[in-house]
Write an enzyme that holds these catalytic residues in place. Structure first.
Site, PDB file in Angstrom:
ATOM      1  N   GLU A   1      39.806  44.429  41.014  1.00  0.00           N
ATOM      2  CA  GLU A   1      38.721  44.686  41.972  1.00  0.00           C
ATOM      3  C   GLU A   1      38.151  43.360  42.509  1.00  0.00           C
ATOM      4  O   GLU A   1      37.979  43.186  43.713  1.00  0.00           O
ATOM      5  CB  GLU A   1      37.626  45.514  41.274  1.00  0.00           C
ATOM      6  CG  GLU A   1      36.346  45.702  42.069  1.00  0.00           C
ATOM      7  CD  GLU A   1      35.118  45.387  41.228  1.00  0.00           C
ATOM      8  OE1 GLU A   1      34.385  44.434  41.582  1.00  0.00           O
ATOM      9  OE2 GLU A   1      34.877  46.081  40.219  1.00  0.00           O
ATOM     10  N   HIS A   2      37.904  42.413  41.598  1.00  0.00           N
ATOM     11  CA  HIS A   2      37.417  41.098  42.050  1.00  0.00           C
ATOM     12  C   HIS A   2      38.412  40.428  42.996  1.00  0.00           C
ATOM     13  O   HIS A   2      38.031  39.869  44.017  1.00  0.00           O
ATOM     14  CB  HIS A   2      37.223  40.165  40.842  1.00  0.00           C
ATOM     15  CG  HIS A   2      35.884  40.277  40.198  1.00  0.00           C
ATOM     16  ND1 HIS A   2      35.034  39.195  40.067  1.00  0.00           N
ATOM     17  CD2 HIS A   2      35.238  41.325  39.645  1.00  0.00           C
ATOM     18  CE1 HIS A   2      33.937  39.582  39.453  1.00  0.00           C
ATOM     19  NE2 HIS A   2      34.022  40.872  39.178  1.00  0.00           N
TER      20      HIS A   2
ATOM     21  N   GLU B   1      30.939  36.511  33.524  1.00  0.00           N
ATOM     22  CA  GLU B   1      30.400  37.871  33.627  1.00  0.00           C
ATOM     23  C   GLU B   1      30.452  38.539  32.240  1.00  0.00           C
ATOM     24  O   GLU B   1      29.491  39.177  31.809  1.00  0.00           O
ATOM     25  CB  GLU B   1      31.219  38.694  34.644  1.00  0.00           C
ATOM     26  CG  GLU B   1      30.634  40.082  34.887  1.00  0.00           C
ATOM     27  CD  GLU B   1      31.416  40.892  35.931  1.00  0.00           C
ATOM     28  OE1 GLU B   1      32.450  40.413  36.424  1.00  0.00           O
ATOM     29  OE2 GLU B   1      30.977  42.012  36.237  1.00  0.00           O
TER      30      GLU B   1
ATOM     31  N   HIS C   1      39.233  45.979  36.555  1.00  0.00           N
ATOM     32  CA  HIS C   1      38.041  45.269  37.028  1.00  0.00           C
ATOM     33  C   HIS C   1      38.415  43.915  37.634  1.00  0.00           C
ATOM     34  O   HIS C   1      37.890  43.505  38.669  1.00  0.00           O
ATOM     35  CB  HIS C   1      37.078  45.106  35.839  1.00  0.00           C
ATOM     36  CG  HIS C   1      35.925  44.203  36.108  1.00  0.00           C
ATOM     37  ND1 HIS C   1      35.857  42.924  35.595  1.00  0.00           N
ATOM     38  CD2 HIS C   1      34.797  44.376  36.844  1.00  0.00           C
ATOM     39  CE1 HIS C   1      34.725  42.359  36.003  1.00  0.00           C
ATOM     40  NE2 HIS C   1      34.070  43.205  36.761  1.00  0.00           N
TER      41      HIS C   1
END
Lengths: 430, 424
Positions: free
Chosen positions: A72-73, A145, A69
């Protein structure tokens, strides 16, 4: 010359084209006369891939939770300092990305200048750029997040359910990781994950909208270089059939208790067609037993035992398989007891044949309805592709699903040792 | 594609968006009334009680089974507000008859059920069933109470509520627990008859239109003429003073929601300039808020601006660490000031225009977005299509955007912070 395979469904009145591009990438073009074109570029790499090696490497490497993840950022930053969102903004496309247990995907939707946007998509996903400075900055954003997610009771409910179902499978690990685990991420680790899994032979592109196959292929020709053969082993830990624990609960600020019941299944075929068939069957079973028209749901609703609707989630793919039902109830234990009673009764009587036919019709209608949105088509499409299946075949498989198979499956899948209950109770204020 | 609005009767309108591109037909019916504390809760309860049962389908299970047989047609309830107008009603997803694998008339069958839901609800002794009412009251109260479960949306709703506490807009479209609890079956039935007879009605169809569908809609949704109450919203153009509200909740992440009076509403005619302002300020991942509060300062995961076009209010919201509240707040205000001084780069301006034009073209792909667009225009007395508004946006200048920013005033700062657990 690219060899083009065309596949269509008379029932759905839809078709798509497939090309194995010379770079190694699987390209799918799904023509659809809509304003918005949706493009999805994904890799078979998600949060469950935490220990892996190339076939020729002597040792496995282990990476921190949440790195897929995080990666991905970080793909949104580029060497020239121009943020990827800013590049897409010039064409008016809406860009985004997501990471799931088994997939990382990058996407955009656009109504004009589609091929320019496709050039950007193919370019930025194939050009990683990570530095110590940008990694540090991202740790602040992702920590927020994670904090936001920690305050989400629905998320706590599902993750506790998965942790209760699975003892060893990496699906137990939160996709975003923890504030502590992401602190261990370095540019070197990111490159190592990237170079392993972002291999075009391990990826697929799906473009759905008012597009021409030839133009999509030209974009691929312009942007993609031939990839090395993909020979990665991602460790999958063996998982026992029984659930890890029968019960898991926590307290959070919720207005009333929430519950989720999970039914674990480890019987997964290596044949994709078998998997699609079982997938169809467990969707039908789940709708028959717990759906909006079921006596199970309606009786509890009438008696005021549950509030609102039940959420059903049936998954069956090569990595994991389960059915879950969740909702809100003053007394989750009594809902769980009703669940046990329902299963016992249905085992004695068998699934209702008339309901079986009706639920198949509901599933068929749901399939047809999902073809009204380029976003939904592309996302569903990629899901099937990454499980070696085919979205157009699935409709036929659903249509041909027989009662006896489904009833047998129900009997073997629903057993006490496969159930688990997760609850979130309100905080007791004293 | 074509869009046509027809008056079926006084106060009753049929909107048809005729397009061949969907496999589903979309049909929605809204009863629009002035938002009012006295009736908000009863209105919110009505769609819920009406979908509990009808004369032919007296239980939810029977109705749901009948809809399943119609290729999983759906009749969903709706209750929302736009400005100070409350909308209640239903929206239906109906598979196109051409996808039936038998000779089922899916559209006709679904409309027959919808007709019963609206005109022939299940009753006992001439009023709603007490038993059904008790369940639905409980469910509605549960939903109202459950708003706190999602802290992000709760923090936005609380800021709106505090900002407009003394205005009609401060009333929740879902009503409030105390007045829901006091509703009885007789009063609700009386209210139901008034709504059917008096409310302003908007019917929306999106899909492939034809003679059969037209005559079915006209015969089934056959409402008497009415003179509905005016649907208007009081607008406060600018804030007089700044309210500060801090609440403690059991959360990990603090939430900052800043409420503004925008000085602009949809009926002003040049609202499109405000739309463009909002895109530059906090409407996208290339907006000033996203690029500065998130990307540059790394203070949050999300930071965005959410305007309400009928009421002329806007909430800027972000999830932050408690100690970063002041830093985030001053950056949010600084970015607004920056725009009002005309500091907008060519890139920011062009990106915002491109992004809105793209979003407007995408409306055509989604029946609910199409309906939402025209319902909003209807309240503002406009008929402009997304394409026409797109042309207006393309004519805007940076000075227009700066002008919009100048007209915005800070009204309310709402801060939700984690509970102090110092004693543990």
């Amino acid at each position: 010359m690219n060899k083009v395979i065309e596949k269509s469904s008379a029932l759905l009145r839809e078709k798509y084209y497939y090309v194995k591009h010379k770079s190694g990438l699987d390209i799918y073009v799904f023509p659809k006369k809509m304003a918005s074109t949706y493009a999805l570029f994904g890799t078979r790499y998600g949060s469950v891939d935490s220990r892996f090696k190339k076939a020729s490497d002597p040792d496995f490497i282990e990476v921190p939770a949440g790195i897929a993840h995080f990666l991905e950022h970080k793909m949104f930053e580029n060497e020239d300092g121009v943020d990827t969102f800013a590049r897409f903004a010039k064409t008016g496309a809406q860009a985004n990305a997501y990471t799931s247990f088994g997939i990382t995907a990058y996407l955009f939707s656009a109504t004009e200048r589609v091929y320019e946007s496709l050039d950007i998509l193919l370019d930025y996903v194939t050009h990683p750029y990570f530095t110590k400075e940008t990694v540090d900055k991202e740790q602040g954003i992702i920590a927020q997040e994670i904090r936001m997610c920690e305050d989400n009771p629905g998320r706590a409910l599902s993750f506790n359910l998965l942790k209760s179902m699975y003892s060893d499978h990496n699906i137990r690990i939160d996709i975003a990781g923890t504030v502590e685990s992401i602190a261990q991420i370095t540019p070197e680790l990111l490159y190592s994950c990237y170079n392993t899994f972002y291999n075009l032979n391990n990826m697929a592109l799906c473009v759905c909208g008012d597009v021409e196959l030839e133009s999509v292929l030209e974009c691929a020709d312009r942007n993609l270089k031939q990839a090395e053969p993909f020979d990665v082993i991602s460790e999958a830990k063996p998982e026992k059939a029984e659930v890890n624990q029968k019960y898991c609960t926590c307290n959070m600020q919720v207005s009333m208790p929430m519950f989720a019941i999970g039914v674990k299944d480890v019987d997964i075929s290596s044949d994709p067609t078998e998997r699609m068939k079982k997938n169809a069957a467990i969707s039908v079973i789940s709708d028959m037993l717990f759906g909006k028209s079921s006596s199970f749901y309606n009786n509890m609703y009438d008696e005021g035992m549950i509030s609102g609707s039940l959420d059903l989630w049936a998954e069956h793919n090569k990595s994991y398989s389960f059915i879950t039902l969740s909702g809100e109830a003053q007394d989750p234990d009594s809902v769980y007891n009703r669940f046990l009673e329902l299963i016992a009764k249905t085992k004695a009587e068998g699934l209702d044949r008339e309901e079986f036919v009706r639920c198949k019709r509901v599933m068929y209608a749901g399939m047809v309805k999902s073809f009204d949105s380029t976003e939904e088509i592309a996302n569903n499409f990629l899901g099937y592709v990454f499980d070696d299946g085919d979205i157009l075949d699935f409709t036929d498989i659903m249509g041909n699903l027989d009662y006896d198979y489904t009833n047998e499956l129900f009997k073997t899948m629903f057993r006490d040792e496969y159930y688990t209950l997760s609850t979130v109770y309100p905080i007791d204020k004293e | 594609m074509s869009f046509k609005r027809t008056r079926l009767n006084e106060g009753v309108f049929l909107n048809v968006y005729d397009t061949p591109k969907f496999k589903n037909n979309y049909l929605a019916i809204s009863f629009a009334q002035p938002l009012d504390k006295e009736t908000a809760s009863m209105n919110a309860l009505l769609p819920l009680i009406l979908t509990r049962g009808t004369v032919s389908y007296p239980t939810m299970e029977k109705m749901s089974t009948a809809l399943d047989s119609l290729y999983a047609s759906t009749i969903n309830t709706r209750c929302f507000k736009k400005g100070e107008v409350q909308f209640i009603g239903f929206n239906c997803g109906i598979l196109s008859n051409s996808y039936a694998t038998d000779d089922c008339d899916i559209f006709g069958g679904t409309l027959d059920i919808l007709r019963e839901v609206i005109f022939e609800p299940y009753t006992e002794n001439g009023i709603f069933s007490e038993k059904y009412l008790e369940t639905e009251k409980q469910n509605l109260c549960d939903r109202i109470a459950a708003q706190i479960n999602n802290k992000t949306s709760y923090a936005i709703a609380r800021a709106n509520e505090e900002m407009c506490k003394d205005e009609t807009y401060g009333i929740s479209a879902m009503g409030d627990i105390a007045s829901v609890e006091s509703i009885n079956a007789g009063d609700l039935y009386e209210h139901y008859k008034k709504v059917i007879a008096n409310a302003h009605i908007e019917i929306f169809f999106v899909g492939e239109y034809g003679e059969a569908i037209d005559s079915k809609i006209r015969s089934v949704l056959n409402f008497e003429a009415r003179t509905p109450a005016a649907l208007k919203t009081d607008v406060v153009r600018s804030a007089s003073s700044v309210k500060e509200i801090t609440e403690e909740q059991s959360v990990n992440q603090a939430k900052l929601s800043i409420g503004f009076r925008t000085g602009k509403v949809l009926s002003d005619g040049d609202y499109y300039k405000f739309v463009l302002f909002n895109e530059v300020y906090g409407g996208s991942p290339t907006s000033k808020l996203f690029m500065n509060v998130r990307e540059k300062l790394s203070l949050c995961y999300y930071c965005k601006s959410i305007p309400e076009p009928q009421k002329g209010v806007m909430i800027v919201t972000a999830g932050v660490e408690e100690q970063n509240k002041e830093k985030a707040q001053s950056e949010i205000l600084a970015q607004l000031k920056d725009i009002s001084e005309g500091n907008i780069t060519d890139e920011e301006f062009e990106s915002a225009v491109c992004s809105i034009l793209n979003a407007y073209r995408e409306i055509d792909d989604n029946p609910e977005s199409i309906e939402n667009w025209y319902l909003g225009r209807m309240l503002a007395g406009l008929t402009t299509s997304p394409a026409q508004t797109a042309e207006q946006i393309a004519s805007c200048t940076k000075a227009d955007i700066a002008d919009m920013a100048k007209g915005i005033t800070l009204d309310t700062v709402y801060f939700m912070k984690p509970e102090d657990n110092a004693d543990e």
